[in-house]
Design an enzyme around this catalytic site. Sequence first.
Site, PDB file in Angstrom:
ATOM      1  N   GLU A  18      -5.509   4.026   6.063  1.00  0.00           N
ATOM      2  CA  GLU A  18      -5.165   3.816   4.651  1.00  0.00           C
ATOM      3  C   GLU A  18      -5.534   5.005   3.767  1.00  0.00           C
ATOM      4  O   GLU A  18      -4.734   5.426   2.938  1.00  0.00           O
ATOM      5  CB  GLU A  18      -5.822   2.532   4.135  1.00  0.00           C
ATOM      6  CG  GLU A  18      -5.365   2.134   2.762  1.00  0.00           C
ATOM      7  CD  GLU A  18      -5.752   0.714   2.398  1.00  0.00           C
ATOM      8  OE1 GLU A  18      -6.075   0.479   1.234  1.00  0.00           O
ATOM      9  OE2 GLU A  18      -5.725  -0.163   3.291  1.00  0.00           O
ATOM     10  N   ARG A  44       0.822  -1.208   0.000  1.00  0.00           N
ATOM     11  CA  ARG A  44       0.000   0.000   0.000  1.00  0.00           C
ATOM     12  C   ARG A  44       0.858   1.260   0.000  1.00  0.00           C
ATOM     13  O   ARG A  44       0.531   2.267   0.621  1.00  0.00           O
ATOM     14  CB  ARG A  44      -0.958   0.014   1.197  1.00  0.00           C
ATOM     15  CG  ARG A  44      -1.924  -1.147   1.244  1.00  0.00           C
ATOM     16  CD  ARG A  44      -2.868  -1.173   0.042  1.00  0.00           C
ATOM     17  NE  ARG A  44      -3.788  -2.294   0.130  1.00  0.00           N
ATOM     18  CZ  ARG A  44      -3.533  -3.504  -0.386  1.00  0.00           C
ATOM     19  NH1 ARG A  44      -2.399  -3.721  -1.029  1.00  0.00           N
ATOM     20  NH2 ARG A  44      -4.406  -4.474  -0.271  1.00  0.00           N
ATOM     21  N   SER A  93     -11.525  -0.295   2.666  1.00  0.00           N
ATOM     22  CA  SER A  93     -10.735  -0.604   3.864  1.00  0.00           C
ATOM     23  C   SER A  93     -10.129   0.683   4.419  1.00  0.00           C
ATOM     24  O   SER A  93      -9.401   1.388   3.713  1.00  0.00           O
ATOM     25  CB  SER A  93      -9.625  -1.605   3.532  1.00  0.00           C
ATOM     26  OG  SER A  93     -10.180  -2.812   3.074  1.00  0.00           O
TER      27      SER A  93
END
Length: 339
Positions: free
Chosen positions: A335, A166, A239
């Site tokens: 995130e 990520r 998410s």
Amino acid sequence: MSLHVEQGRSLKAFNTFAVEARAAYFAEAHDDQAVAEAIDEARRLDVPLWILGGGSNLLLTGDVDALVLRMASRGIRVLEDDGQRVVIEAEAGEPWHPFVLRSLELGLAGLENLSLIPGTVGAAPIQNVGAYGVEIKDVFAGLTALDRQTGDLVEFDLNACEFAYRDSLFKRQAGRYVILRVRFVLHRAAAVRLEYGPLRHWLQQHGIQSPTAVDVSRAVCSIRREKLPDPRVLGNAGSFFKNPLVAQTNADALLVRYPDLVAFPQGDGQVKLAAGWLIERAGWKGRREGDAGVHRLQALVLVNYGQANGQQILQLAEKIQADILERFGVQLEIEPNVV
């Protein structure tokens, strides 16, 4: 100047959390020239230039005192094709899921595990988007970006992007590069990736013994629709927390206390923990504070039930972070980009 600049534009329609915030200035870029003009215009206005993709990995906590440039360029083209290996390029403003579907229509495999992810092609490398065992880096062939410091067009190969979980060079050097178009290497006859257990289970349930890339895409879409709320119906950014990486010794200690802990050894002395499991075990799944809440079916997803603002969603996230740290000694990282 071809760039059309608006003042005080609402960004509610341009972020999947559907929170209200306004841009001091707003414009859309349909080509490279518009991006260059936006850079000059931001300098003239003496405000930062802030790049907006699909708004699916974003939490706005207030108005944006900047020239917000929404990437709206379109175009998909095949650059190389030897009959098996195909390099396909897409403009930054192409919506991601329709691009995946187009690749499947062309008989190409490689992107099917990344089906139904919201956002745009240009934003995907920034986060090294991943799902169901595949990440952008696994299918990446290169990209073209504008370096805002020099004004030059720069070509990036796989190594130059410094992809990680990520993460990427573009995320770590946020604001320097504007991604204009991205290239992917796909194949006409490739083995599908079925490492993710629920994906195999779905295919077995539907009697598919030799799945094609299209079969995998359908399975991924079905699973995602069951687990994740549609942002057009319930505001969310998918998410909200990264799956944390911890040392093997820390994971072992947690496994003694919680034998059902969901953990994935990474082979480098680290273990990836399922953030959703931690949040659900702590009792946050389905909880709601005003119009900000944790989704009732997926603890990893924070949602806006209608009128929550970005600050309220962020405050809920921070409470969850503090609780997980106290209970498990694990720091959760948000995130989405918080602006």
